[in-house]
Design a protein around this motif. Structure first.
Motif, PDB file in Angstrom:
ATOM      1  N   GLY A  14       6.404   0.525  -1.899  1.00 34.20           N
ATOM      2  CA  GLY A  14       4.961   0.688  -1.684  1.00 34.20           C
ATOM      3  C   GLY A  14       4.375   1.589  -2.753  1.00 34.20           C
ATOM      4  O   GLY A  14       3.469   2.395  -2.500  1.00 34.20           O
ATOM      5  N   ARG A  17       0.186   2.215  -5.173  1.00 35.49           N
ATOM      6  CA  ARG A  17      -1.040   3.013  -4.952  1.00 35.49           C
ATOM      7  C   ARG A  17      -0.789   3.983  -3.794  1.00 35.49           C
ATOM      8  O   ARG A  17       0.307   4.052  -3.243  1.00 35.49           O
ATOM      9  CB  ARG A  17      -2.202   2.072  -4.621  1.00 35.49           C
ATOM     10  CG  ARG A  17      -2.008   1.383  -3.283  1.00 35.49           C
ATOM     11  CD  ARG A  17      -3.134   0.422  -2.937  1.00 35.49           C
ATOM     12  NE  ARG A  17      -3.044   0.030  -1.548  1.00 35.49           N
ATOM     13  CZ  ARG A  17      -3.807  -0.890  -0.971  1.00 35.49           C
ATOM     14  NH1 ARG A  17      -4.724  -1.523  -1.683  1.00 35.49           N
ATOM     15  NH2 ARG A  17      -3.663  -1.168   0.310  1.00 35.49           N
ATOM     16  N   GLN A  19      -0.003   6.696  -1.096  1.00 29.83           N
ATOM     17  CA  GLN A  19       1.085   7.672  -1.003  1.00 29.83           C
ATOM     18  C   GLN A  19       2.267   7.305  -1.891  1.00 29.83           C
ATOM     19  O   GLN A  19       2.922   8.179  -2.459  1.00 29.83           O
ATOM     20  CB  GLN A  19       1.553   7.775   0.450  1.00 29.83           C
ATOM     21  CG  GLN A  19       0.511   8.374   1.362  1.00 29.83           C
ATOM     22  CD  GLN A  19       0.961   8.344   2.804  1.00 29.83           C
ATOM     23  OE1 GLN A  19       1.958   8.938   3.166  1.00 29.83           O
ATOM     24  NE2 GLN A  19       0.209   7.663   3.656  1.00 29.83           N
ATOM     25  N   ASP A  38       6.793  -2.718  -5.219  1.00 26.46           N
ATOM     26  CA  ASP A  38       5.603  -3.006  -4.400  1.00 26.46           C
ATOM     27  C   ASP A  38       5.366  -4.509  -4.375  1.00 26.46           C
ATOM     28  O   ASP A  38       5.631  -5.212  -5.350  1.00 26.46           O
ATOM     29  CB  ASP A  38       4.357  -2.308  -4.958  1.00 26.46           C
ATOM     30  CG  ASP A  38       3.262  -2.126  -3.903  1.00 26.46           C
ATOM     31  OD1 ASP A  38       3.010  -0.967  -3.501  1.00 26.46           O
ATOM     32  OD2 ASP A  38       2.680  -3.147  -3.463  1.00 26.46           O
ATOM     33  N   LEU A  39       4.828  -4.971  -3.252  1.00 23.93           N
ATOM     34  CA  LEU A  39       4.397  -6.369  -3.152  1.00 23.93           C
ATOM     35  C   LEU A  39       3.303  -6.639  -4.187  1.00 23.93           C
ATOM     36  O   LEU A  39       3.264  -7.710  -4.795  1.00 23.93           O
ATOM     37  CB  LEU A  39       3.877  -6.594  -1.730  1.00 23.93           C
ATOM     38  CG  LEU A  39       3.450  -7.976  -1.291  1.00 23.93           C
ATOM     39  CD1 LEU A  39       4.614  -8.949  -1.345  1.00 23.93           C
ATOM     40  CD2 LEU A  39       2.880  -7.927   0.133  1.00 23.93           C
ATOM     41  N   THR A  76       8.019  -6.826  -5.727  1.00 21.14           N
ATOM     42  CA  THR A  76       9.012  -7.361  -4.786  1.00 21.14           C
ATOM     43  C   THR A  76       8.576  -7.056  -3.360  1.00 21.14           C
ATOM     44  O   THR A  76       7.991  -6.004  -3.093  1.00 21.14           O
ATOM     45  CB  THR A  76      10.390  -6.699  -5.053  1.00 21.14           C
ATOM     46  OG1 THR A  76      10.708  -6.858  -6.431  1.00 21.14           O
ATOM     47  CG2 THR A  76      11.487  -7.312  -4.208  1.00 21.14           C
ATOM     48  N   ASP A  77       8.894  -7.979  -2.454  1.00 21.86           N
ATOM     49  CA  ASP A  77       8.552  -7.846  -1.039  1.00 21.86           C
ATOM     50  C   ASP A  77       9.722  -7.186  -0.312  1.00 21.86           C
ATOM     51  O   ASP A  77      10.842  -7.715  -0.356  1.00 21.86           O
ATOM     52  CB  ASP A  77       8.265  -9.249  -0.475  1.00 21.86           C
ATOM     53  CG  ASP A  77       7.673  -9.231   0.916  1.00 21.86           C
ATOM     54  OD1 ASP A  77       7.932  -8.264   1.675  1.00 21.86           O
ATOM     55  OD2 ASP A  77       6.960 -10.185   1.253  1.00 21.86           O
ATOM     56  N   VAL A  78       9.470  -6.073   0.367  1.00 20.81           N
ATOM     57  CA  VAL A  78      10.570  -5.394   1.070  1.00 20.81           C
ATOM     58  C   VAL A  78      11.138  -6.236   2.219  1.00 20.81           C
ATOM     59  O   VAL A  78      12.212  -5.944   2.728  1.00 20.81           O
ATOM     60  CB  VAL A  78      10.168  -4.000   1.618  1.00 20.81           C
ATOM     61  CG1 VAL A  78       9.851  -3.033   0.490  1.00 20.81           C
ATOM     62  CG2 VAL A  78       9.010  -4.087   2.606  1.00 20.81           C
ATOM     63  N   ASN A 104       8.560   3.733   1.896  1.00 18.66           N
ATOM     64  CA  ASN A 104       7.154   4.068   2.167  1.00 18.66           C
ATOM     65  C   ASN A 104       6.292   2.836   2.443  1.00 18.66           C
ATOM     66  O   ASN A 104       5.242   2.947   3.091  1.00 18.66           O
ATOM     67  CB  ASN A 104       6.621   4.846   0.951  1.00 18.66           C
ATOM     68  CG  ASN A 104       5.117   4.935   0.904  1.00 18.66           C
ATOM     69  OD1 ASN A 104       4.502   5.731   1.593  1.00 18.66           O
ATOM     70  ND2 ASN A 104       4.508   4.081   0.059  1.00 18.66           N
ATOM     71  N   SER A 155       7.256   7.427   8.359  1.00 13.47           N
ATOM     72  CA  SER A 155       6.783   6.992   9.671  1.00 13.47           C
ATOM     73  C   SER A 155       5.300   7.329   9.751  1.00 13.47           C
ATOM     74  O   SER A 155       4.534   7.002   8.839  1.00 13.47           O
ATOM     75  CB  SER A 155       7.606   7.654  10.776  1.00 13.47           C
ATOM     76  OG  SER A 155       7.147   7.283  12.049  1.00 13.47           O
ATOM     77  N   TYR A 169       1.818  -1.250  15.427  1.00 17.69           N
ATOM     78  CA  TYR A 169       2.045  -0.152  14.477  1.00 17.69           C
ATOM     79  C   TYR A 169       2.789   1.001  15.148  1.00 17.69           C
ATOM     80  O   TYR A 169       3.753   1.541  14.605  1.00 17.69           O
ATOM     81  CB  TYR A 169       0.693   0.314  13.940  1.00 17.69           C
ATOM     82  CG  TYR A 169       0.767   1.316  12.806  1.00 17.69           C
ATOM     83  CD1 TYR A 169       1.142   0.923  11.528  1.00 17.69           C
ATOM     84  CD2 TYR A 169       0.448   2.659  13.009  1.00 17.69           C
ATOM     85  CE1 TYR A 169       1.197   1.837  10.482  1.00 17.69           C
ATOM     86  CE2 TYR A 169       0.500   3.577  11.972  1.00 17.69           C
ATOM     87  CZ  TYR A 169       0.869   3.171  10.706  1.00 17.69           C
ATOM     88  OH  TYR A 169       0.920   4.069   9.669  1.00 17.69           O
ATOM     89  N   LYS A 173       6.448   2.390  14.062  1.00 17.10           N
ATOM     90  CA  LYS A 173       6.674   3.739  13.545  1.00 17.10           C
ATOM     91  C   LYS A 173       7.619   4.537  14.440  1.00 17.10           C
ATOM     92  O   LYS A 173       8.334   5.414  13.959  1.00 17.10           O
ATOM     93  CB  LYS A 173       5.335   4.449  13.340  1.00 17.10           C
ATOM     94  CG  LYS A 173       4.478   3.826  12.218  1.00 17.10           C
ATOM     95  CD  LYS A 173       5.194   3.809  10.872  1.00 17.10           C
ATOM     96  CE  LYS A 173       4.297   3.390   9.724  1.00 17.10           C
ATOM     97  NZ  LYS A 173       5.019   3.362   8.434  1.00 17.10           N
ATOM     98  N   PRO A 199       2.894  11.418   8.545  1.00 17.63           N
ATOM     99  CA  PRO A 199       1.524  11.813   8.183  1.00 17.63           C
ATOM    100  C   PRO A 199       0.547  11.499   9.306  1.00 17.63           C
ATOM    101  O   PRO A 199       0.716  10.525  10.054  1.00 17.63           O
ATOM    102  CB  PRO A 199       1.214  10.923   6.961  1.00 17.63           C
ATOM    103  CG  PRO A 199       2.522  10.316   6.536  1.00 17.63           C
ATOM    104  CD  PRO A 199       3.373  10.271   7.765  1.00 17.63           C
ATOM    105  N   GLY A 200      -0.486  12.335   9.409  1.00 14.42           N
ATOM    106  CA  GLY A 200      -1.675  11.946  10.177  1.00 14.42           C
ATOM    107  C   GLY A 200      -2.531  11.101   9.244  1.00 14.42           C
ATOM    108  O   GLY A 200      -2.020  10.331   8.441  1.00 14.42           O
ATOM    109  N   VAL A 202      -4.413   9.920   6.055  1.00 11.11           N
ATOM    110  CA  VAL A 202      -4.259  10.193   4.619  1.00 11.11           C
ATOM    111  C   VAL A 202      -5.299   9.356   3.874  1.00 11.11           C
ATOM    112  O   VAL A 202      -5.493   8.177   4.196  1.00 11.11           O
ATOM    113  CB  VAL A 202      -2.848   9.832   4.110  1.00 11.11           C
ATOM    114  CG1 VAL A 202      -2.661  10.339   2.678  1.00 11.11           C
ATOM    115  CG2 VAL A 202      -1.760  10.396   5.019  1.00 11.11           C
ATOM    116  N   THR A 204      -6.148   7.084   1.505  1.00 12.60           N
ATOM    117  CA  THR A 204      -5.550   6.062   0.630  1.00 12.60           C
ATOM    118  C   THR A 204      -6.350   4.761   0.779  1.00 12.60           C
ATOM    119  O   THR A 204      -7.193   4.642   1.682  1.00 12.60           O
ATOM    120  CB  THR A 204      -4.085   5.764   1.026  1.00 12.60           C
ATOM    121  OG1 THR A 204      -4.086   5.017   2.258  1.00 12.60           O
ATOM    122  CG2 THR A 204      -3.259   7.023   1.185  1.00 12.60           C
TER     123      THR A 204
END
Ligand SMILES: NC(=O)c1ccc[n+]([C@@H]2O[C@H](COP(=O)([O-])OP(=O)(O)OC[C@H]3O[C@@H](n4cnc5c(N)ncnc54)[C@H](O)[C@@H]3O)[C@@H](O)[C@H]2O)c1
Length: 272
Positions: A14, A17, A19, A38-39, A76-78, A104, A155, A169, A173, A199-200, A202, A204
């Motif tokens: 990820g 961009r 995080q 990243d995708l 690449t796709d995770v 991430n 997470s 989601y 997580k 994280p709370g 963020v 992005t």
């Protein structure tokens, strides 16, 4: 310049961009070379915010190279285990090892419980859970071969408490929280530490496009739940660099006795 990660190599998923980019830049500033995955392409249709682009991934590359570090990028796709393994094996062979992994990559879709389709649920689980598992599975042996290191799973606040109107989601997580402990237990004998960051909010591009409106629409169905996620601090959300600072600490020897821990960076909101 001497940093805490001089001579090391870190894998970040990820990474185009948000995080992920901040992790790449911070770890590079600490001395690490970077494998950035990243995708960098269209996210599942139900995702309400803008997708990352190949240009975003190129910008991450530029920022790391500006710091004088080497970076190998891969679109690449995770979710694709074989493709991810090929990328990681090839990049590790070129860079000479792997010491840190930051899983991430993730997506987030606000949706009311009875509007959630099986497809949407599977999209979230396949990226946020299977994608994280794939990332650890293709990289852990390399970290073991390096004599040990640090694996960091991203997470969320939603992986400790809940995020309303996000059952897929929140489920994903929490799975990452459990996965952290389970990998930490088995990899500990190899000197591999596994921790999660929670994280709370963020700032992005996850908040771009229709995301804010989608949060408002779902929130309006049961306003009683909306204050959840309020911070104790005056600061309402984090910048990506604040999350990356914690990841850099976990990657460093300063955290060498920390494993199986779940570190919140959320202004206290998990307890609100
Ligand atoms: N932004 C927040 O408020 C927040 C809060 C808590 C946790 N998180 C988590 O932090 C992580 C990073 O999120 P962000 O805020 O930087 O979001 P972001 O959307 O800006 O970045 C996520 C990146 O992951 C990539 N990605 C998505 N699916 C992928 C796949 N299948 N394969 C490879 N790459 C893929 C995207 O292309 C994007 O570049 C996510 O796991 C997210 O769930 C975010």
């Amino acid at each position: 310049m001497s940093g805490r990660l001089d001579g090391q190599v870190a894998l970040v998923t990820g990474a185009a961009r948000g995080q992920g980019r901040a992790h790449c830049v911070r770890l590079a500033a600490e001395g690490a070379d970077i494998i950035a995955v990243d995708l960098a392409g269209p996210l599942p249709a139900a995702v309400p915010y803008d997708s990352a682009t190949p240009e975003d991934l190129s910008e991450t590359k530029r920022l790391v190279e500006d710091l004088g570090r080497t970076i190998i990028t891969a679109q690449t796709d995770v979710r694709d285990f074989d493709a991810l393994k090929q990328v990681v094996d090839g990049a590790v062979a070129r860079l000479g090892g792997l010491n840190t992994v930051i899983a991430n990559a993730g997506i987030c879709i606000p949706v009311v419980w009875d509007q959630t389709s099986p497809e949407l649920f599977n999209d979230v689980i396949s990226i946020n859970v299977t994608g994280v598992w794939n990332t650890v599975m293709v990289s852990a042996q390399h970290v073991i071969d390096a004599g040990g290191g640090s694996i960091i799973l991203i997470s969320s606040y939603a992986g400790k408490k809940i995020q309303p109107f996000m059952i897929p989601y929140t489920t994903s997580k929490h799975a990452v929280t459990g996965m952290t402990r389970a990998f930490a237990a088995e990899l500990g004998r190899h000197n591999v530490r596994v921790n999660s960051i929670h994280p709370g909010g963020v700032a992005t591009p996850m908040g771009s496009g229709d995301m804010v409106a989608a949060l408002e629409r779902t929130g309006a169905t049961n306003p009683k739940l909306n204050p959840m996620g309020t911070t104790f601090t005056e600061q309402p959300y984090a910048e990506p660099e604040e999350i990356a600072a914690v990841a850099a600490f976990l990657a460093s020897d300063e955290a060498k006795f920390i494993s199986s821990e779940h570190i919140s960076v959320d202004g206290g909101s998990q307890y609100f």
